[in-house]
Motif scaffolding. Structure first.
Motif, mmCIF file in Angstrom:
data_model
loop_
_atom_site.group_PDB
_atom_site.id
_atom_site.type_symbol
_atom_site.label_atom_id
_atom_site.label_comp_id
_atom_site.label_asym_id
_atom_site.label_seq_id
_atom_site.Cartn_x
_atom_site.Cartn_y
_atom_site.Cartn_z
ATOM 1 N N UNK A 116 -67.845 30.259 -6.176
ATOM 2 C CA UNK A 116 -68.712 30.474 -7.814
ATOM 3 C C UNK A 116 -69.019 28.849 -8.366
ATOM 4 N N UNK A 117 -68.764 28.037 -7.729
ATOM 5 C CA UNK A 117 -68.879 26.183 -7.999
ATOM 6 C C UNK A 117 -70.594 26.628 -8.900
ATOM 7 N N UNK A 118 -70.423 25.324 -9.837
ATOM 8 C CA UNK A 118 -72.188 25.575 -10.426
ATOM 9 C C UNK A 118 -72.878 25.189 -9.679
ATOM 10 N N UNK A 119 -71.930 23.948 -9.006
ATOM 11 C CA UNK A 119 -72.993 23.272 -8.165
ATOM 12 C C UNK A 119 -73.833 24.008 -6.625
ATOM 13 N N UNK A 120 -72.854 24.800 -6.373
ATOM 14 C CA UNK A 120 -72.954 25.942 -5.340
ATOM 15 C C UNK A 120 -74.151 27.071 -5.499
ATOM 16 N N UNK A 121 -74.079 27.472 -7.238
ATOM 17 C CA UNK A 121 -75.006 28.460 -8.243
ATOM 18 C C UNK A 121 -76.300 27.725 -8.046
ATOM 19 N N UNK A 122 -76.948 26.229 -8.075
ATOM 20 C CA UNK A 122 -77.417 25.543 -8.416
ATOM 21 C C UNK A 122 -78.074 25.758 -6.695
ATOM 22 N N UNK A 160 -66.968 41.117 0.534
ATOM 23 C CA UNK A 160 -66.549 39.545 0.842
ATOM 24 C C UNK A 160 -67.185 38.389 1.775
ATOM 25 N N UNK A 161 -66.970 37.431 1.354
ATOM 26 C CA UNK A 161 -67.518 36.333 2.471
ATOM 27 C C UNK A 161 -66.731 35.875 3.648
ATOM 28 N N UNK A 162 -66.657 36.273 5.056
ATOM 29 C CA UNK A 162 -65.470 35.345 5.618
ATOM 30 C C UNK A 162 -66.480 34.003 6.645
ATOM 31 N N UNK A 215 -73.129 36.544 -4.071
ATOM 32 C CA UNK A 215 -72.252 35.355 -2.985
ATOM 33 C C UNK A 215 -73.254 34.942 -1.491
ATOM 34 N N UNK A 216 -74.018 36.375 -1.300
ATOM 35 C CA UNK A 216 -75.069 35.790 -0.427
ATOM 36 C C UNK A 216 -75.809 34.932 -0.508
ATOM 37 N N UNK A 217 -76.366 34.641 -1.179
ATOM 38 C CA UNK A 217 -76.909 32.818 -1.334
ATOM 39 C C UNK A 217 -76.338 32.161 -1.546
ATOM 40 N N UNK A 218 -75.092 32.331 -2.188
ATOM 41 C CA UNK A 218 -74.590 30.972 -2.546
ATOM 42 C C UNK A 218 -73.464 30.449 -0.698
ATOM 43 N N UNK A 219 -73.550 31.462 -0.011
ATOM 44 C CA UNK A 219 -72.856 31.610 1.449
ATOM 45 C C UNK A 219 -73.624 30.343 1.919
ATOM 46 N N UNK A 220 -74.978 30.740 1.855
ATOM 47 C CA UNK A 220 -76.452 29.630 2.521
ATOM 48 C C UNK A 220 -76.113 28.527 2.511
ATOM 49 N N UNK A 221 -76.409 28.438 0.210
ATOM 50 C CA UNK A 221 -75.858 27.220 0.305
ATOM 51 C C UNK A 221 -74.589 26.712 0.720
ATOM 52 N N UNK A 222 -73.712 26.944 0.963
ATOM 53 C CA UNK A 222 -71.745 26.498 1.043
ATOM 54 C C UNK A 222 -72.406 26.009 2.254
ATOM 55 N N UNK A 223 -73.298 26.450 3.641
ATOM 56 C CA UNK A 223 -73.178 26.351 4.689
ATOM 57 C C UNK A 223 -74.365 24.936 5.019
ATOM 58 N N UNK A 224 -75.688 25.323 3.999
ATOM 59 C CA UNK A 224 -76.399 24.602 3.955
ATOM 60 C C UNK A 224 -75.915 23.082 3.330
ATOM 61 N N UNK A 281 -82.143 26.994 -5.327
ATOM 62 C CA UNK A 281 -83.045 26.238 -5.126
ATOM 63 C C UNK A 281 -83.310 27.594 -3.303
ATOM 64 N N UNK A 282 -82.766 27.800 -2.767
ATOM 65 C CA UNK A 282 -82.367 28.147 -1.452
ATOM 66 C C UNK A 282 -82.971 29.877 -0.776
ATOM 67 N N UNK A 283 -83.032 30.358 -2.711
ATOM 68 C CA UNK A 283 -83.112 31.853 -2.293
ATOM 69 C C UNK A 283 -84.553 31.800 -3.048
ATOM 70 N N UNK A 284 -85.278 30.695 -3.065
ATOM 71 C CA UNK A 284 -87.148 30.497 -2.690
ATOM 72 C C UNK A 284 -87.330 30.720 -1.575
ATOM 73 N N UNK A 285 -86.576 30.528 -0.576
ATOM 74 C CA UNK A 285 -87.189 30.314 0.785
ATOM 75 C C UNK A 285 -87.538 31.655 1.309
ATOM 76 N N UNK A 286 -88.856 32.221 1.473
ATOM 77 C CA UNK A 286 -89.137 33.728 2.325
ATOM 78 C C UNK A 286 -88.195 33.994 3.542
ATOM 79 N N UNK A 287 -88.018 33.307 4.217
ATOM 80 C CA UNK A 287 -87.497 32.978 5.047
ATOM 81 C C UNK A 287 -85.772 34.193 5.224
ATOM 82 N N UNK A 288 -85.146 33.279 4.267
ATOM 83 C CA UNK A 288 -83.594 33.342 3.824
ATOM 84 C C UNK A 288 -83.829 34.811 3.187
#
Ligand code: DC
Length: 221
Positions: free
Chosen positions: A91-97, A78-80, A38-47, A101-108
């Motif tokens: 938990x949408x598939x497009x956010x997972x995808x 939970x994520x607020x 959910x941390x990587x997913x919330x980063x994707x959501x913000x992106x 991708x975002x999880x590959x950034x070392x900074x993240x």
């Protein structure tokens, strides 16, 4: 981080059943539960919200000010976002995808480590993801690695999505999972792999209660 508080790590493939297992296990033990996805997913959501898919530095800044990780009364983190719990929408598939991708950034990845460490709270933490046993919690008391056949994972995911508005065919889901497995396993930093001291559990043909019994036995309860 308090090293005396027990941590159980549950890593594995997308839709392998690790979240359902983690929820049951944490409830049984009365431990906190974090699904690190959910941390990587919330980063994707913000992106997506801020058009920052290729700007990890700015993304981290916004993440710090706009995302909060808070346990509910069942001890599940939970994520607020803007004072609302957005966890179930992540938990949408497009956010997972995009998360993959975002999880590959070392900074993240580096940024999220301390946040994950802050979830270690008494009496214990069950945490799932891709690199919990290898990188984030190398001293965990028990490490599990969950696998299941691709066709079975796709069927499970398809059935989950039937209850939501996100419609995709079984074939499309299988292809999405396959490409996500590939990107998670082959990324340069913290690739998905079992820790040397992890116990592998194949959930393809086993029901969740049997898996739970096996884990409790391994944990010596
Ligand atoms: O577990 P999940 O499907 O919710 O995770 C979404 C993506 O986030 C996954 O494809 C890769 C990334 N992820 C990660 O890199 N490391 C983690 N510990 C958890 C998730």
């Amino acid at each position: 981080m308090n090293h005396n508080i027990p941590v159980i790590t549950i890593d594995g493939l997308a839709s392998s059943g690790k979240t359902s297992i983690s929820k049951k296990l944490s409830t049984k033990l009365g431990y906190y539960f974090l699904d690190s996805g959910i941390l990587y997913r919330s980063a994707a959501f913000l992106a997506l919200e801020h058009n920052l898919e290729s700007n990890p530095i700015r993304l981290i800044k916004i993440f710090n000010t706009q995302i909060n990780l808070v346990p509910d009364n069942q001890l599940r983190f939970k994520i607020y976002y803007e004072n609302s719990d957005i966890t179930s929408t992540l938990y949408k598939e497009e956010i997972g995808t995009l998360a993959s991708k975002i999880s590959q950034f070392q900074e993240v990845r580096e940024h999220l480590i301390s946040l994950q460490h802050s979830c270690v709270k008494s009496p214990g933490l069950v945490v799932n993801g891709r690199d919990m046993g290898t990188i984030v919690f190398p001293n965990a008391k028990l490490k599990l690695f969950i696998v299941a056949d691709l066709s079975i994972r796709a069927k499970r995911r398809f059935e989950q999505l039937q209850d939501t508005n996100h419609k995709a065919s079984l074939k499309e889901i299988e292809q999405m999972l396959e490409s996500r497995d590939k990107s998670d396993k082959h990324r340069k930093i913290s690739p998905l792999k079992a820790a040397d001291d992890a116990v592998e559990i194949d959930t393809s043909n086993v029901n969740i209660d049997t898996v739970l019994d096996n884990i409790l036995e391994l944990y010596n309860i």
